[in-house]
Design an enzyme around this catalytic site. Sequence first.
Site, PDB file in Angstrom:
ATOM      1  N   GLY A  40       3.786  -3.475  -7.122  1.00  0.00           N
ATOM      2  CA  GLY A  40       4.712  -2.350  -7.287  1.00  0.00           C
ATOM      3  C   GLY A  40       4.399  -1.325  -6.215  1.00  0.00           C
ATOM      4  CB  ALA A 204       2.046  -8.204  14.946  1.00  0.00           C
ATOM      5  N   GLY A 206       1.927  -2.503  15.147  1.00  0.00           N
ATOM      6  CA  GLY A 206       1.379  -1.248  14.658  1.00  0.00           C
ATOM      7  C   GLY A 206       2.441  -0.328  14.103  1.00  0.00           C
ATOM      8  CG  ASP A 229       3.644  -0.890  -0.733  1.00  0.00           C
ATOM      9  OD1 ASP A 229       4.640  -0.250  -0.349  1.00  0.00           O
ATOM     10  OD2 ASP A 229       3.724  -1.898  -1.457  1.00  0.00           O
TER      11      ASP A 229
HETATM   12  O1  RIB Z   1       5.700  -3.717  -1.185  1.00  0.00           O
HETATM   13  C1  RIB Z   1       5.226  -4.800  -1.931  1.00  0.00           C
HETATM   14  C2  RIB Z   1       5.594  -4.623  -3.375  1.00  0.00           C
HETATM   15  O2  RIB Z   1       7.006  -4.647  -3.497  1.00  0.00           O
HETATM   16  C3  RIB Z   1       5.091  -5.693  -4.294  1.00  0.00           C
HETATM   17  O3  RIB Z   1       3.837  -5.388  -4.839  1.00  0.00           O
HETATM   18  C4  RIB Z   1       6.213  -5.829  -5.325  1.00  0.00           C
HETATM   19  O4  RIB Z   1       5.809  -5.555  -6.629  1.00  0.00           O
HETATM   20  C5  RIB Z   1       7.314  -4.898  -4.846  1.00  0.00           C
HETATM   21  O5  RIB Z   1       7.290  -3.685  -5.494  1.00  0.00           O
END
Ligand code: RIB
Length: 295
Positions: A40, A204, A206, A229
């Site tokens: 998430g 890749a 950056g 993330d």
């Molecule tokens: O950015 C990756 C995430 O996108 C995953 O962990 C998945 O759950 C979605 O939210």
Amino acid sequence: MSCLVTVVGSLNIDTVVRVERHPRPGETVLGLELIDRPGGKGANQALAVSRAGASALLIGRVGMDEDGRMYREALCARGVDVQHLQRTPSIESGRAIVCVDGYAENSIVVIPGANTALSREDVLAAEASIAASAVLLLQLESPRETVELALQLARKHGVFSVLNASPVTPSAEDLASQADLVIVNEHERAQLPNIKNACVTLGAEGASWLSHTKRPSPAALVDTTGAGDAFAGTLAGYLALGWDPADALEKAVEAGTEATTWPGAQPWVFDATNELRADGIRGASWAGPTGPSSS
Ligand code: RIB
């Protein structure tokens, strides 16, 4: 000065399937391995904030199920403030099906579940936390009205807002125009041509922001899931700690690169008995794809 990053975002249990290559429409392929992992975008980014050494608080929703209970506890144990992470009766925790191919590239289908129950009231209940933050960090897996309200509260309290405009939704451009900084990858950038103050991740190559471009060091690529993330949470974390943009960008590129060296979006797993296995499992159960086999 506050080094708090408040994150408004999603939590999912990612069912990660390793495949040699992604199926085409109408095609069946055999998977090589399957494992449930924490994911998430909201939770991934909150954890990255905490790993960067800033304070992280996550506003979100999980179900009343065992997954939700365990995930909430696990984030708390990893330094994320979960006082505004609510549990929702009658809706299961969010899930995602993540396919990772032989080039470590993923495709993701999200079943939002309890994430859809995040409400304006939830965000209002956390107004004091937002006001006390150095940075507000958001993505687009939460209901539009919650993202919009959080951006309004950030503006009201003079808090720097960072929107990771992913996944791109019909309201992405409008919401992006309300954020101080917008993080996008190249595909998202192409879909949002009018956004200003964009920080663009380049895989890749950056990432670039303002006049700065930072390139990653070589890494043993396992799975790119969650790399964006890790980047976003780390950038927000270092900005909250007072680092200047160029140095924060460098740290974010490092963290995004490191995140490609472990399977899944976060560096820990739920084990078969639903207890937490220790951090640092990198490479332990999944040596990582190295490309499709030639057979
Ligand atoms: O950015 C990756 C995430 O996108 C995953 O962990 C998945 O759950 C979605 O939210």
